[in-house]
Design an enzyme around this catalytic site. Structure first.
Site, PDB file in Angstrom:
ATOM      1  N   SER A  23      54.639  40.722  47.927  1.00  0.00           N
ATOM      2  CA  SER A  23      53.853  41.810  48.492  1.00  0.00           C
ATOM      3  C   SER A  23      52.704  41.336  49.382  1.00  0.00           C
ATOM      4  CB  SER A  23      53.284  42.699  47.376  1.00  0.00           C
ATOM      5  OG  SER A  23      52.320  41.997  46.626  1.00  0.00           O
ATOM      6  N   LYS A  74      45.850  41.993  45.934  1.00  0.00           N
ATOM      7  CA  LYS A  74      46.006  42.738  47.190  1.00  0.00           C
ATOM      8  C   LYS A  74      44.760  42.515  48.044  1.00  0.00           C
ATOM      9  CE  LYS A  74      49.676  44.867  45.455  1.00  0.00           C
ATOM     10  NZ  LYS A  74      51.065  44.541  45.884  1.00  0.00           N
TER      11      LYS A  74
END
Length: 330
Positions: A32, A108
């Site tokens: 990701s 993230k």
């Protein structure tokens, strides 16, 4: 035996103190954050930058065991800096239940801060009305149309830095791949390429169907609340703020047919927010489960700031990626 036990106890205590107050190591399990972070990267995360967070559960150090039903109050010591837009952070996955510090770790990039208004249109992230500048290694899905009669092998695209290359099954000369903007621009300069643009369902459709798909691919706008904010609710914004208010703020809220809300047993439309929240996204923008899917990250879920790749293991080639060792995380 007493000397050995004393030395072992001291070593465990020092390791525990370092892990709580200074640094902790994490392994990247998913793509990701490509290309910033790859699967198999081992990252050092600083607890000092945002302030060490005190343990929120009782359990054995360095194990997954903890005492069920016992949760300690949230306490964070002063840090070196605040959380900044663009930081790569490690946090506990808000969707899971149980003690906060026992939830799965995610990593993230912070895109939205408390007080920001954020939306996404045509794959561009806007923060407070301005496009959010993508880091150099942000990866996107691209759609390439070859010129009539031209040929470009999938292997040659991969050699240029494209990943997950696939050929369209229903339109001749149409290819899809993941790549950074720099790699995509390089590929777009080849004579065989007719057009190259970010992938979207709207680009494959026409007329009203394309407009409908473009609206569905957009996101927001939403306001990111911070500590002390008064958050006003509407039936449009309620689905986005629902989990935030019920799970993390502790309110009891029920929407009513007339558009008002029953808040802690009283009619109303507003709630005072008790902590800061953050909007995070993966750098692999078209292949990331992030705030677009499950909402905002509360401040008490933040673990620390990613600093350095100290080891990188390629799980496909079964070897160390020597060129990634001791690379800072930007």
């Amino acid at each position: 035996m007493r000397d050995w036990l004393a030395a072992l106890g001291l070593a465990v205590a020092l390791a525990l103190l370092i892990r709580i107050f200074v640094l902790e190591a994490y392994r990247i399990p998913s793509p990701s954050m490509e290309q910033t972070l790859l699967v198999g990267d081992f990252v050092l995360v600083s607890k000092l930058h945002y302030g060490p967070r005190m343990p929120m559960s009782l359990g054995l150090p360095f194990t997954a065991w903890y005492v069920p039903g016992v949760e300690l109050p949230y306490l964070r010591l002063p840090g070196l800096t605040g959380i900044r837009r663009g930081d790569v952070v490690v946090f506990n996955y808000p969707v899971e239940t149980g003690p906060i510090d026992r939830k799965t770790h995610y990593i993230k990039r912070v895109v939205g801060l408390p007080g920001d208004t954020l939306w996404i249109q045509d794959k561009v992230v806007y923060v407070n009305g301005r496009p959010f500048p993508d880091p150099d290694l942000v990866q996107r899905r691209w759609m390439l149309q070859l010129r009539p009669g031209a040929q470009l092998s999938l292997d040659s695209l991969q050699a240029m830095g494209a990943r997950n290359v696939s050929r369209s099954a229903y339109r001749a000369g149409l290819l899809f791949f993941d790549a950074t903007v720099a790699v995509a621009r390089h590929i777009a300069g080849f004579a065989e390429v007719d057009t190259l643009r970010p992938y979207s369902a709207a680009a494959l459709l026409q007329g009203a169907a394309a407009q409908k798909a473009r609206r569905e691919e957009g996101w927001g706008p939403v306001y990111i609340p911070g500590r002390g904010d008064t958050l006003y609710l509407t039936l449009r914004t309620w689905p986005f703020y629902r989990e935030l208010l019920l799970r993390f703020e502790g309110y009891q809220i029920y929407p009513r047919p007339d558009g008002t809300f029953l808040i802690n047993g009283r009619p109303g439309r507003s709630c005072v927010i008790r902590q800061d929240y953050y909007f995070v996204m993966g750098d692999n923008r078209d292949n990331s489960l992030d705030s677009r899917a499950w909402g905002l990250v509360p401040a008490d879920h933040i673990v620390g700031k990613a600093l350095l790749i100290y080891l990188s293991w390629d799980p496909e080639q079964h070897r160390i990626r020597w060129n990634r060792l001791f690379r800072p995380v930007h």
